[in-house]
Every structure is written in C-alpha cells, then in structure tokens.
Enzyme design. Structure first.
Site, PDB file in Angstrom:
ATOM      1  CD  GLU A 237      -1.734  -2.439   1.360  1.00 37.62           C
ATOM      2  OE1 GLU A 237      -0.555  -2.713   1.688  1.00 37.62           O
ATOM      3  OE2 GLU A 237      -2.601  -3.321   1.213  1.00 37.62           O
TER       4      GLU A 237
ATOM      5  CD  GLN B 243      -7.696  -7.342  -1.552  1.00 33.55           C
ATOM      6  OE1 GLN B 243      -6.955  -7.950  -0.779  1.00 33.55           O
ATOM      7  NE2 GLN B 243      -7.697  -7.563  -2.853  1.00 33.55           N
TER       8      GLN B 243
ATOM      9  CG  HIS C 107     -10.974  -8.208   6.916  1.00 37.25           C
ATOM     10  ND1 HIS C 107     -10.029  -8.903   7.634  1.00 37.25           N
ATOM     11  CD2 HIS C 107     -10.595  -8.332   5.613  1.00 37.25           C
ATOM     12  CE1 HIS C 107      -9.149  -9.434   6.803  1.00 37.25           C
ATOM     13  NE2 HIS C 107      -9.458  -9.101   5.571  1.00 37.25           N
TER      14      HIS C 107
END
Ligand SMILES: Cc1ncc(C[n+]2csc(CCOP(=O)(O)OP(=O)(O)O)c2C)c(N)n1
Length: 659
Positions: A398, A420, A465
């Site tokens: 990243e 993502q 996440h």
C-alpha cells in the site's frame, strides 16, 4: 583513484569539475556561516559530491531526480538559482516553500526535482509513480531516486524496488553506501555484503560503482540511462562512499574510527579529480583558481540576496488557503432523463467507469482490481474497456502504491487507489498523512489522488476487516474525506472527488454495497463536496450523522412515530458543512451526533465541541454523542451487535428528548 576519461572531451571534463566544485564551495561557506550562527542546521554531503554531481550531469534535464538530505549536487547540477536555494534554507519568502519547510524538503517541477520528506523511504514509491507516468506517456524518461544505506532498511525501499521490478519501471534506485546511518554502522543496519546482492532478490540488475569517482558515476549513469530509455526496467546502483562529517553538524563524528576517516580522506572526490585534470594538463592552476573565484562570487551574491530577506510575515488566511490546491468544480454535466436502479456498489462502479471515460489521464491501482475485478467486483470489466496500463493490479504494498499515485500526480495525471479493505490503509498511512496531505501546502504540488476505502462493520469480519478509521485522517490538514450513505451520493461524490486535484479518502460502507438501491441518473454527474443534506425533517431534535448512521437513524425513527427529527447526512467529513450543522441546531435545539466509529476522539467529538462553542445559545440540552464501544471490532455477530451503537439509539434519543 583511477580515472578513465574514455572519449569525453576536455570541456566535458572541466564542466564536471566545475559542477563538483559548486556544492563543495557552498558547503565550505555554510560551515563558516554555521559557526557564525547565521544558519541553523546543516547536513553535510562533503565527500559524497561525486554521486549527486555525476548523476545530475549524466541525465537529461527533464528526467526527474528524487534526492535526499546530502544531495546538494543535484540542486546545483539542475541550476537551481543560488539565491532561491539559500532563501529556502533560511526559511524566507524567496525560497520554494514560503518558509513552511526546511532545507532540501521541497520539489520543483521546473527543475524536475522532487525533494524528500523526512521519512526518507517514501521517495521510492513516488519515483515509481513518476516513472510509470513517463512510461504511459511514452516519454523515454528515466527517474532516479536516492537512498542512504540506512534508509534501505525501511519497508518503503523494498516496496519501491519490488513494484518497479514487477512493472518494468525505468527507475535507477541509488544507494549511497556511506558506512553509517546517523551513528549506526553498516553492520548493525544490514547483513548483506553489498547492495548489488539485494538486486538479485528483486530480479533486477545491480551495479556497483566507486561513488567518489565522478567520472565512473557519470559514465555508468549515462550508459544505464540510455539503456533504460530503450528498454525500461529498474536498476539498483550502489555507490560506495563515506560520510566525512557528522550526520548533521551538531552531532559530530566521535563514533567513527580515525583510521577510517583518514583512509577516506585520501579518496576525496574533488581533490582527486582536480589532481587528475592537472596531471593530464586538461586544466591548470590558474584555471582552478579562476573557477573557484567565480563560484565563490556567485555564492556571495546568492547569500546577499537571501540574507536581505526576512522570515515571512504570518498571514493566517494564506496559511489556511494553501492547505488545498485551488479548485473550482465544473458545473455538473447536464443530466439526461434516463435513470436506472442501482445498488450502492453499482453506483460506485458506474461513477468510476464514467470518470475513467472522462479523464483519460486517470489510472486505477489496487490489489486484484484488474481481470479479477477487485474483491468486491467494483472494477469488473474495466480491463476490457480501459486496458491494463490504466487498470493496474498491484503487489501487496500500500505504501509504494499511494506514493506512486503521488508520482503520477506530479506528472499531471490522476490516480485512484483501491484499498482492498480500509483497515489495510495502515500500510500506506505515512504516504497519505505526510506526503499526499502536505505536498500542496509545502511546495504547491497538488496530490490528485482518491483513495477508496471499503469500510465498516456489520459483516462479522472481525477486528481487521471492519474498522471505521475516518478519524485517523479527519485530524490531518490537507486531506478531504467523503462518506456517502446512498447510491446517488456514492456516484456523485466519487465523480466530484476524482475531478478535484486534492487528495481524498472516499469511504464506502461494505454493508451498504448490496443492501441499498435506488434510481439514479445514468449520465455522469457530481455531488458538491462539503455540502451536507437533510434527509428527513422534524423539529424535536437533530441527528447529525453519516454513512451507516443515516440508515440507523431513519430505521429507529420509523419505530418512534411521535418523534420528528432532522436527520442531517454530512456526506463530506472534511471539510464538513458547518452552516448546515448550525442551521439544524438552531432549528431543533437538541443534537445527537451519531457514528459507527468508536467514541473517543471520533468525528463526533469535534462536532460536539464545535456546536457547544458556536451554537451554545441555541441548545436546550447538552450535545450528545452515540458511537461504537471503545474496543476493537469483535467478530462474533452477537458481540459485534453489542459493539455497534444502533442498539442504544432509541434510548439515546429518548434521553435527549427528556433532558
Ligand atoms: C522514518 C525515519 N526514521 C528515522 C529518521 C531519523 N533519521 C534521519 S536520517 C537518519 C539516518 C539515515 O541514514 P542513511 O539512510 O544511511 O543516510 P545518510 O544520513 O547516511 O546519508 C535517521 C536515522 C527519519 N528521518 N525517518
């Protein structure tokens, strides 16, 4: 030291010598001024000049160079006017940063130089982006980025090399191996014998040169750059040298063994080259004295100019104004009559596709976004329509990719980076908060980048996440943050963000992707940045919120028929719509700020403080906040429900109304 003049003319050699003298004589003068307390800090490159000078001389003037703190020779080699350079060091208005940043921390597109930020390694990703832009524009350019041997221990060095290797980018990654990183000797910094060995691991070529031999550096880089123009690829160039002075002047060199100093003093790049030219009768003592005199005069003139200036007179309005690049949004394109039902996710995809059609300089980068279409399928079919050069799968890195996005922007392109998951932005955090956010304010270079952030909980995906991390960026001047709650805004805000040359974080809630849909225009349109929207109206209280909070507020209010509330969807978090907030507070006199992010230090804290300060007389109750628990996001659905604020919303509304 052995010099091989090859077929270079006398003039070329004397030119190189003069270029070598410039940084040396400037430095000698700076050391005097430092002792006289006329300048502040100094990072010396004495002993290492042959590298900067040889490289700057070997490249074309339009090839970008990304130097470090010991590369004065790059700036003199690119003919940066002395008075401007010295004013920059003094922090006076004649410099490159209006006194906002120091020393070599600036860029100048006029001279094709992008200066460092203090963090060193991020330069490598930026170099990748510049090289990528040159490739996409078919320019036959080479980009050179400098690293110290210490800086190579940073992950950014690895990421930068790896991306360049995978994408065949024409970048020369220079490592100035000068034995020390501050006081840390090489054997405490890395285990490899030499950096060329590292090149093998990246599948790229590694070349080692005597970094004190200006002819060897010049000749090597000349040949390498010509070869890279024909066959774009990265090369790792290790330049062996030594740091003859302290890390910066105040820190001294006590930790360096004396023999080492003496040994390297024999290899001084300026003295050795001068002796060679004298011995070969390419130059004589008189010419040497003449050149020195001429350069000293130029230095004195530059200093006279710079010292005549004063530190800038603070102008708060200007300081704030320059945080963002100026941008006048175009009137939204006329919207045709046709509409289609789109889910949140389709609206994002639609906006992105139409922006790609509209801006042929827009490049998309992200993990698995090419043929695979991204993990959420937002870029499905994009490769077929726009081709792989503009829809780029990236390695897992990243930081380098956000850096590359800035590099593209420096070359006049636009970039979208897909995280993502928003959680993984931690790996690109430095590039966002220190590079993207500050570049315009520091040296006037816009960062035309949108970072897409699939965010939020409610999908039982656990602590890594599911996070809401908008507050990390909300605190950073220079960024803009948008956070749509519905398909119409999702498309319009994305298109607007991609038009604006400023750096954006675009938050898209994953739990909304497939759960909300509405009719939206088929044509391209934008939603104005910085404008909140009242999504329901009532006079009992105001719920100020964004993203998922909008849906929670409406859902819970639907179960409370006696309560009439203003629900204000902020839509843009930075800069947020103070006028709209004020208006609703003055109307209802009771405010609840609601968000999915955790409570402490969240966006709500800022809003509550601002409302208390600016709307106190309108309040009939304290400003209340409702947010997630101050814990990481838990995995099990029962725990996740308990973590999220929705379960407490009804009670909180009642508490506020009762007050
Ligand atoms: C991320 C980060 N960590 C630490 C520092 C402090 N620092 C500045 S320069 C430096 C040493 C760098 O050594 P090297 O890369 O070998 O370059 P040299 O100074 O020898 O030219 C350190 C530790 C920094 N600027 N950035």
């Amino acid at each position: 030291m052995k010099f091989s003049r090859k077929k270079y003319s006398d003039d070329a050699l004397v030119g190189l010598y003069e270029s070598l003298l410039r940084p040396r004589l400037i430095e000698e003068k700076m050391l005097i001024l430092l002792r006289q307390n006329k300048i502040s800090k100094w990072f010396s490159g004495i002993g290492q000049e042959a590298i900067s000078v040889g490289i700057a001389a070997a490249l074309d003037p339009d090839d970008y160079i990304l130097p470090m703190h010991r590369n004065l020779g790059v700036f003199t080699g690119r003919q940066v006017p002395f008075e401007k350079l010295f004013a920059q060091w003094q922090g006076t208005p004649g410099g490159f940063t209006k006194g906002r940043d120091r020393s070599f921390h600036f860029g100048t597109n006029e001279h094709h130089i992008v200066g460092m930020i203090s963090h060193l390694g991020p330069q490598n990703g930026v170099a990748d982006g510049i090289a990528l832009a040159s490739l996409l524009k078919d320019e036959r350019r080479v980009t050179v980025v400098f690293n110290g041997d210490g800086g190579t221990s940073e992950g950014d060095f690895h990421e930068g090399l790896n991306v360049a290797a995978v994408w065949d980018l024409p970048v020369i990654f220079v490592v100035e191996n000068n034995g020390y990183g501050l006081s840390t000797p090489s054997n405490e910094q890395f285990r490899c014998k030499s950096f060329v060995d590292k090149a093998i691991g990246y599948g790229i070529e590694g070349v080692q040169v005597d970094g004190n031999n200006v002819l060897e550096v010049y000749d090597t880089v000349k040949k390498l750059s010509e070869s890279l123009r024909d066959k774009p690829r990265p090369v790792l160039l290790e330049c062996l040298t030594f740091r003859m002075r302290g890390h910066e002047e105040a820190s001294g060199t006590k930790y360096v063994p004396r023999e080492l100093m003496e040994q390297w003093a024999q290899k001084d790049p300026v003295e050795n080259f001068e002796s060679f030219l004298l011995k070969e009768k390419i130059i004589d003592d008189k010419a040497v004295a003449g050149l020195r005199k001429k350069i000293k005069k130029e230095i004195d003139e530059g200093l006279t100019h710079a010292f005549a200036e004063h530190h800038p007179v603070p102008d708060t309005a200007l300081e704030l104004h320059d945080v963002y690049a100026p941008f006048e949004p175009l009137a939204p394109a006329p919207v045709g009559a046709t509409q289609s039902e789109k889910r949140f996710i389709d609206a994002i995809s639609d906006g992105l596709r139409q922006s790609m059609e509209r801006h042929d300089n827009l490049v998309l980068m992200g993990q698995d976004i090419a043929e695979y279409g991204g993990v959420f399928k937002i870029t499905d079919g994009f490769v077929a329509q726009f081709g792989k050069p503009r829809v780029r799968n990236t390695p897992l890195c990243e930081s380098a990719i956000v850096g590359a996005a800035l590099g593209l922007s420096i070359k006049g392109m636009k970039a979208m980076v897909e995280m993502q998951f928003a959680d993984f932005v931690t790996e690109g955090f430095n590039q966002i908060v220190n590079n993207l956010a500050k570049t315009h304010w520091r040296w006037g270079q816009p960062a035309d980048v949108v970072v897409r952030m699939p965010t939020g909980a409610g999908t039982a995906a656990g602590p890594f996440h599911s996070q809401s991390n908008e507050a990390w960026f909300f605190h950073t001047p220079g960024l803009k943050i948008v956070y749509p709650s519905n398909p119409y805004d999702a498309k319009g805000l994305l298109c607007a963000a991609l038009e604006d040359p400023n750096p954006y974080l675009y938050f898209e809630h994953k739990a909304l992707y497939r759960s909300v849909k509405e009719m939206i225009p088929d044509d391209y349109y934008t939603v104005e940045i910085g404008k909140a929207k009242l999504v329901s109206e009532g006079s009992d209280l105001s719920i100020i919120t964004y993203g998922m909070g909008v849906h929670w507020a409406r859902e819970i209010l639907a179960t409370m028929p006696d309560v009439q509330a203003d629900v204000l969807d902020l839509r843009t978090l930075l800069p947020w719509d103070q006028a709209a907030v004020k208006m609703t507070v003055e109307k209802t006199n009771r405010v609840l700020v609601l968000h999915e992010d955790t409570l402490t230090g969240g966006v709500g804290a800022e809003l509550a403080a601002w409302i208390s300060e600016n709307c106190f007389a309108s309040l009939d109750a304290p400003v209340m906040r409702l947010a997630s628990l101050d814990t990481p996001v838990p995995f099990a659905p029962t725990l996740e429900n308990n973590f999220l604020p929705k379960v407490h919303l009804k009670a909180k509304i009642q508490e506020l109304l009762k007050y």
